[in-house]
Every structure is written in structure tokens, then in C-alpha cells.
Design a protein around this motif. Sequence first.
Motif, PDB file in Angstrom:
ATOM      1  N   ALA A 107       0.840  -1.200   0.000  1.00 38.40           N
ATOM      2  CA  ALA A 107       0.000   0.000   0.000  1.00 38.40           C
ATOM      3  C   ALA A 107       0.872   1.246   0.000  1.00 38.40           C
ATOM      4  O   ALA A 107       2.046   1.197   0.342  1.00 38.40           O
ATOM      5  CB  ALA A 107      -0.907  -0.010   1.218  1.00 38.40           C
ATOM      6  N   GLU A 108       0.268   2.352  -0.410  1.00 36.73           N
ATOM      7  CA  GLU A 108       1.019   3.596  -0.447  1.00 36.73           C
ATOM      8  C   GLU A 108       0.154   4.763   0.012  1.00 36.73           C
ATOM      9  O   GLU A 108      -0.993   4.902  -0.393  1.00 36.73           O
ATOM     10  CB  GLU A 108       1.526   3.850  -1.878  1.00 36.73           C
ATOM     11  N   ILE A 109       0.722   5.581   0.863  1.00 37.25           N
ATOM     12  CA  ILE A 109       0.026   6.805   1.268  1.00 37.25           C
ATOM     13  C   ILE A 109       0.929   7.985   0.949  1.00 37.25           C
ATOM     14  O   ILE A 109       2.132   7.974   1.247  1.00 37.25           O
ATOM     15  CB  ILE A 109      -0.301   6.827   2.780  1.00 37.25           C
ATOM     16  N   LYS A 110       0.335   8.964   0.323  1.00 36.85           N
ATOM     17  CA  LYS A 110       1.056  10.186   0.030  1.00 36.85           C
ATOM     18  C   LYS A 110       0.385  11.279   0.840  1.00 36.85           C
ATOM     19  O   LYS A 110      -0.811  11.520   0.680  1.00 36.85           O
ATOM     20  CB  LYS A 110       0.921  10.455  -1.475  1.00 36.85           C
ATOM     21  N   TYR A 111       1.095  11.873   1.739  1.00 37.71           N
ATOM     22  CA  TYR A 111       0.488  12.846   2.654  1.00 37.71           C
ATOM     23  C   TYR A 111       1.160  14.193   2.441  1.00 37.71           C
ATOM     24  O   TYR A 111       2.353  14.336   2.664  1.00 37.71           O
ATOM     25  CB  TYR A 111       0.694  12.362   4.087  1.00 37.71           C
ATOM     26  N   SER A 112       0.400  15.166   1.991  1.00 34.95           N
ATOM     27  CA  SER A 112       0.989  16.478   1.727  1.00 34.95           C
ATOM     28  C   SER A 112       0.369  17.532   2.629  1.00 34.95           C
ATOM     29  O   SER A 112      -0.838  17.524   2.850  1.00 34.95           O
ATOM     30  CB  SER A 112       0.772  16.895   0.276  1.00 34.95           C
ATOM     31  N   THR A 113       1.180  18.401   3.132  1.00 33.72           N
ATOM     32  CA  THR A 113       0.695  19.447   4.025  1.00 33.72           C
ATOM     33  C   THR A 113       1.149  20.803   3.525  1.00 33.72           C
ATOM     34  O   THR A 113       2.321  20.956   3.170  1.00 33.72           O
ATOM     35  CB  THR A 113       1.322  19.279   5.434  1.00 33.72           C
ATOM     36  N   VAL A 114       0.238  21.744   3.500  1.00 35.33           N
ATOM     37  CA  VAL A 114       0.668  23.126   3.350  1.00 35.33           C
ATOM     38  C   VAL A 114       0.197  23.821   4.608  1.00 35.33           C
ATOM     39  O   VAL A 114      -0.997  23.926   4.862  1.00 35.33           O
ATOM     40  CB  VAL A 114       0.076  23.797   2.094  1.00 35.33           C
ATOM     41  N   GLN A 115       1.111  24.207   5.431  1.00 35.78           N
ATOM     42  CA  GLN A 115       0.768  24.755   6.733  1.00 35.78           C
ATOM     43  C   GLN A 115       0.966  26.250   6.710  1.00 35.78           C
ATOM     44  O   GLN A 115       2.062  26.731   6.485  1.00 35.78           O
ATOM     45  CB  GLN A 115       1.642  24.074   7.778  1.00 35.78           C
ATOM     46  N   ASN A 116      -0.101  26.970   6.921  1.00 36.88           N
ATOM     47  CA  ASN A 116      -0.041  28.420   6.846  1.00 36.88           C
ATOM     48  C   ASN A 116      -0.788  29.022   8.013  1.00 36.88           C
ATOM     49  O   ASN A 116      -1.572  29.936   7.865  1.00 36.88           O
ATOM     50  CB  ASN A 116      -0.628  28.869   5.497  1.00 36.88           C
ATOM     51  N   TRP A 117      -0.561  28.486   9.210  1.00 39.11           N
ATOM     52  CA  TRP A 117      -1.161  29.077  10.403  1.00 39.11           C
ATOM     53  C   TRP A 117      -0.597  30.479  10.550  1.00 39.11           C
ATOM     54  O   TRP A 117       0.514  30.760  10.116  1.00 39.11           O
ATOM     55  CB  TRP A 117      -0.809  28.277  11.647  1.00 39.11           C
ATOM     56  N   TYR A 118      -1.321  31.315  11.271  1.00 38.60           N
ATOM     57  CA  TYR A 118      -0.860  32.685  11.475  1.00 38.60           C
ATOM     58  C   TYR A 118       0.480  32.696  12.224  1.00 38.60           C
ATOM     59  O   TYR A 118       0.628  32.104  13.296  1.00 38.60           O
ATOM     60  CB  TYR A 118      -1.929  33.461  12.266  1.00 38.60           C
ATOM     61  N   PRO A 119       1.503  33.329  11.649  1.00 43.57           N
ATOM     62  CA  PRO A 119       2.839  33.272  12.255  1.00 43.57           C
ATOM     63  C   PRO A 119       3.082  34.310  13.338  1.00 43.57           C
ATOM     64  O   PRO A 119       4.167  34.358  13.909  1.00 43.57           O
ATOM     65  CB  PRO A 119       3.757  33.535  11.062  1.00 43.57           C
ATOM     66  N   GLY A 120       2.114  35.128  13.645  1.00 43.13           N
ATOM     67  CA  GLY A 120       2.357  36.207  14.603  1.00 43.13           C
ATOM     68  C   GLY A 120       2.861  37.427  13.862  1.00 43.13           C
ATOM     69  O   GLY A 120       3.221  37.346  12.690  1.00 43.13           O
TER      70      GLY A 120
END
Lengths: 489, 414
Positions: free
Chosen positions: A270-283
Motif C-alpha cells: 500500500a502507499e500513502i502520500k500525505y501532503s501538508t501546506v501549513q499556513n497558520w498565522y505566524p504572529g
Amino acid sequence: MNLREESQERPGDQDYEELSQFHTDIESEKAPKGLSEDVIRFISAKKNEPEWMLEWRLDAYHRWLTMDEPGWARVSYPKIDFDEIYFYAAPKGFDEGPNTIDDVDPELLKTYEKLGIPLREQELLAGVKNSKIAVDAVFDSVSVVTTFREELAKAGVIFCPISEAIIEHPELVKKYMTSVVPVSDNYYSALNCAVFTDGSFVYIPEGVRCPMELSTYFRINELNTGQFERTLIIAEKGSYVSYLEGCTAPQRDENQLHAAVVELITMEDAEIKYSTVQNWYPGDENGKGGIYNFVTKRADCRGDNSKVMWTQVETGSAITWKYPSCILRGNGSQGEFYSIAVSNGAQQVDSGTKMLHLGKNTSSRIISKGISAGRSQNTYRGQVSAHRKSTDARNFTQCDSLLIGNECGAHTVPYIEAKNSSAQFEHEATTSRISEDQLFYCLQRGIPEEEAIALIVNGFVKEVIQELPMEFAVEAQKLIGISLEGSVG
Amino acid sequence: MKTPVKHTIGEEALLGLLQKAGPQASQTLKSINERGLPTRRVEAWHYTDLRNLLKNYPDVGSSNEATAKTAMATCKIGLPGITLPIINGGYHPELATTLPQKILVASQCQTQDWGEIAKDDAIGLMNMGLASDGLTIIVNENALIEDRICLSHIMTDTKSAATRHRVKIGAGASLTLMERHLTANRVAAVTNTVCDLEVGDRSIVTWVIDQQMCDLATRFGQLNVNLGANAELTILILNSGGKLVRQEINVEVTGEGSELNIRGVNLIGEGAHIDVTTRLDLRVPDTVSNEIFRNVVVGNGHGVFQGLINVASIAQKTDARMACNSLLLSDASEFSAKPELEIFADDVQCAHGATVSDIDEDQLFYLMARGIPEKQSRELLITAFVAEVFESLEVEQIGEVLNERIDNWLSNNG
């Protein structure tokens, strides 16, 4: 015009505002501030959870009470006052959950529209059919809507909020949840177990190639609210899924806590491709406000020849503390980690990965690109280890850091542990600033400095961008450009 | 909620010695009593769990002229150059080579001026508590010392020894200094040596650490260097013995335009645990530093390399490189590496590389296809892997001496 005043404003802030910095005025229902057994009972009751779930949460809470906050990461922040955080906030009227998308508060839909998240299936269907994405949108503590469920169900794929999975698929949840990240794995994972409110649950049955990309958008809206989501993805024998995750939060002066746990399980082939774009407020520029992003992400390649690929673009959060890892248990299993971490202003990033080689013939690849600007600190921390019995383990690691300006820091802390002579580990790391030659070349051809830097940075991170699904790659490139604005000159 | 530390046998023995040692040991005693020796939880000791590895700490040793003479004869000390013998932790001036006038050597038991010792600096703490002797070596400005100075530390019994040396090299001076660590018999000795080296501006210094103690011995070493402007320092390290070895090298570069070279070979035999931990603090602009380590691990040996390069924000134009390559020759052998970069300046070139692998099958095949038997081919490849480190040294004899040791070790352990 007062030039001085203008220059104090970080251009990036404005763009961030345009992108996602608006606060949605939606009435919401919160649990009382702070954390206690009662709050956990309240959350559990809100979710109509079965008794076993509540007990499990309370157990996690008691374990959490005995644990200490980890202090080894290269980040500094004032002690978090857990009594000042709302551990549960839901847009009002969500006790029952919306049946169709039309039941969703239009204010909320507008929020997601502004974020550019395609919640409405019809809008998407109007587009190219092949580029469909199923979306699970999580607003503060609850999942507001999950799209394309029926079509996914036809393929046998379960994609739903985890709170629903607890009720409808308890056998799967019981079997897999915490089997990768145990309750007391670390301080924040224990906290998450006690108070997690939502997140996505994905189950891909044997031999199924998930017909579309799955996606979750997380947003923290309420003031002083923590978000604790939990994601569990199970890919049965021979299946494949690509999962995207995006995050945003509005501008707040207070720090907000985000402590998520993500568990991936891959069976044979099996294969999982997990992509994240994280753009929480940086202060803001002075480090006021912003999200504390303390995340535990781990994949267990249980079956032979299984594969997990983590790709992340980290541009937001005041503090990032995140190490997506792979336990390469199955023989011939593969783990990959591609990361871009951009820090600017007063951001602090301590991120990396762990590749634990347990099975035979396992291989892993780590490409990490760190870009620090402003007064930020950017640390890569990674571990590669080969177990005594893991013969012929292979790893290649490359960590490159780029420094922009002389007030920031770039750090590399790799741990390389080989307990087996057949292991072949290669690690290389470089740190440098943007090459003057390259910059000169661009400037000479009439490209303004800021654009030239963006161009060079994009070249620097290309290897990672290539690994992102198309929809995300464009967004990621834009984000990197925006994050770095104002860092030159 | 802190539970009091339950002391191990090794810690108990060490505490016993510290109690006898008098006021100089009070800080150490307090620290080890309260915290114990470092475990894996202490980041600087991540791969060397001293609490569990240090099984015993024998009584402090002593020596007289007769034992010293025998020890020196057994170890065949008397190579060309200046020998300063330190037997069982005591300096024997009567057996030392006469020194040129440009060098001043004084033996002293230092009980003051230890400076601040960090709480995780277990070697510094143990040394402060137990140091019985040490040399202060002062080299005049512009002195060119051709003979190499050799601090020969020999242990004859299952005893412990702690020494602290201070070496100050005047501006424009040039010299080669060798720290040797030997055992005259196969004994489970424990030694602790801390050297403080001050390298003056424009001086050219080669510092060699040649450790070939027996397979029962424990050694703690620490070299603290302050590097002046436009100075050139080469540190050569060869570990070819010992059961438990931890060598720390801390270099603070405080002079612009200086150049630092660290080259090391660690030959890690059956049952050995050898840890080399380096820390470079680059505090000024325009310096060049280069670190190369090659490690060979056989049997169930465990090798450790921790290297940190810290570049301060004013240290622009730094060029710092670090490489650590390891060969694991048996399925039971183990190597752990942690090459760290901490960079606060932007106009720098910093890089590190680390590899761990077995002998390259292709290379082996190439040699065997040409009729060289497997054992010999392997030896050839291992020799080539490590010998490179000590090649093209300006002080040629040193390279020869070190390469000879490597050959000996390989024929015994290969």
C-alpha cells in the motif's frame, strides 16, 4: 507620506490578511475555559461518544497530568497556561451536524470560499472532472462538511470526520487508533488524546486506488481556542491514497495552540502520500500572537513493500514543532520525507523527520530545505536509525539551509544510528546564503531584487515542490513568495 | 517530583574517591550526588550512557621513580623528541628530557582557577574533583621548537589518574605536541586528562592525541582550545585502544584569519565504546575550519561521533566543513553520528557530511578479480579508507607513526 511608518509594516502581513486573515463572525458554542475531567466529559457528550471513548480520554488525561512538557527543541516560548484555553469550540447549531451543504451557515461557507477551498461539489464538477478533490473542512473543533462521500463510498473508501468514525466504525478506530502514536508517546499526543475534537478518518480497502485526492482544511477561528485534531489513515493491502492537508487561522494577538496527532498505517504494497501546506498565522513582526504548532505525525509501514511519502510546506505558525516520521517495519518498505520550511519575522521552526529502519531492505529518503529570514530560527532535527536485524537498510539525507539576512539562524541536528554493517547511510547538509553570482546575474538582466530572490528560492526548493500534487504546488510556491516578502533590503 | 538518584556501583566508587579528595571536590561531589553521571537524556552524552557504561572507578594511583622507569621501558618510551613522563597520574621530572630554554614547564597540583564548569561537563567535573597533577607549559613568543614534545601518560595498575595541563603558546611560535595515553600492563585503569591550550596569534601548532590503551582501560579526555588570530592549528587524533573512551575537543576561535584542521581516526575493537565529541565555536569573521573523521568498527564495538559547529552572527565569511565516514565491519558493530550545525551568520559556507556503510562490494570485487585474496583486499581497502586522513601532513614523521599504529591494529583486529 510617512515613509518610515510604512516601512515598519511588514508587507507579508497584508498579503496574509488578504489570503486568510479575516475573522468570521459566527456564533459559537464553547466548553468552559481550561481543562478538567468535566471538560472532557463535556466534549465526549457533545460528540455523542460511546462510553469506551470517554474512558479512554480520561485515561489519557490522567497520564498527561503526570507528564512534563518537552524542552529539547530549539524553540522558546512562555509557558502555556492550559487554564486559559478553550478546548472545545463549535459554530452554533452544529449539535446535529449539517445534512447537506445547504444546511451549512452561509457565513461559514463564505469563509471557506475566501480561503479558496472548493467545498461545493457542483463548482468543482463544473471544472475538469479528473481533478476532483474530496474535502473535509474542520472549523475550530468540529468538522463542518465532508464532500464527495457518496462517490467515495462506491469505491469502498471511508472518508469522514473521526468523530463520526468513532460511532460508525468503532471496530476500525479501536483497532488502529494509538497503534502508531501511543497515548503517552509525548506530552502533546497525550493532551490530544484527552481533548481531540475532530479530524479526518480515512480507510482504503484492499486493492483500491482512491479515485480522488482527499483533502482536509483546518481553521482555528475562535479566540483563545486550541485545536486538537486527530487524523487516522489506513491503507489496506495494495491500496493507494493521496491526502492533502491545509491549515489557516486568523490574526490574533494571543497565541493559540494547535496540537494534532496524525497516524498513517500502510499494509502490504500500500502507499500513502500525505501532503501538508501549513499556513497558520505566524504572529506579527515582533513575535506577538501566532499559532503554536505542536504536532505528532507518524506513519507505520506495517506491510512488506509499503510506502509512505510525507511532503510538507511549512510557512506559518509562530512555533513549529513537528517531525513526520516513518516506522519502516515491513520488509522492502519505503519512507520519504520532502520538506520546505520557511521562517521569517520572529518565527521558530524545529522540524524534521525520523526514519526508523526495522525491516529488511528498507529505504528512506529525506530532502529538507530550510529558508530563514528576518529574525527567525530554523532547525532541522532528524533521526535515521537501522535496527540490528534491518539488513540492507538505505538512507539518503540532504538538508540544505538558506539564510537571508544576518539576524536569523539555521541549524541542523541529525542523529544517525547504524546498528548493522549492511546499512548504507548518507547524510549531507549545507548552509549558505543566496549566491551573489546568481543574484548579480538576475539583477543584471533587469529583474528586481525581490523577484530575483523569489526566483532563486524557488529554484532552491524545486526538488520538494515537484513532489507536491499539482493543486498544492502552485499554492505552495505563492506562499513561499509571500512569506519571504519584506525580508530583503 | 524529583526522585533522588540511585547511584550505580561506578558512581558509588567515584563518590568515595571524591569524599577523600578534599575541598577541591566539593562542587563535583554535590553534582554527582544530586544528578548522578550523565545518561542518554543529557544531550551532550546522547550516545554514551556514562552512568551505565562506567562500571568502576578505582583508587587514585601513585608511582615512584622505579615503577616509572619500568613503565617507560615496557612502553618503549624514548622516541626522538622531548618526553615528559606522567606515570599513574604523577609527573616525573627526573625522567624527562632536558627542555630547550624557550619552554618553561612547571608541575603543579592545581586547586584554583578552574573557571566555570558547565553542569553537563562530566569530564571537567571529574577532573576538577580528582586532579592530582598537571603541567603548565609556556612557549615563548616566536620560539620555533623543532623537537616534538611528548606528554606520555602511562598507567601501570588498575588505578585511576586525573591530570590537568595548561599549555600557552606565544605569538608566532611553532611546535608539535603529542599527548600519548598508554597502559604498561593489561589493567582496567581509568584516566582523565583535561588540556587547556592557548594558541597565540600567528603561531603554527600541531597537537596530536595518540591513545592506545589496553582493551580494559577507560579514558576521558578533554582538549579546550583558544585559537588566536592568523594562527594555524592542526589536531590529529588516533584512538586505537581502550574499552570506554570519550574524547572531547572544544575549540573557541577568537582570532580572525585563523585556520583549524581536525583529523581523526577511530579504530573501534571488540567490546569498545569510543566517543569523539567536538565543538567549534566560531566567534570572529574570516576563519577556515575543516574536520575529517574516519571510523572503523569491528566486532560489537560502538563508535560515536558528535560534532557541533556554532557560527556566531558576527562570524561572517566562515568556511566550515565537517565529514564523518564510518565503516562497519561486523553485523554486531554500531556507529552513531550527530553532526550539528548552528548558524547565526548569513555569509557563510558550512557543510557536513556523514556516511555509514560496509566495505564497497564493487571495490572488493575489483581487487579480488585481480587475484588479491579477500582478506588482503579488505585490509587494503580499510587501510586506504583511514590512511588518507594522515596523508600530506606537514609534520611527516607524525603521519608515519600514526599510520604504523593503524597497520598494527588492523593486523590484530582485521
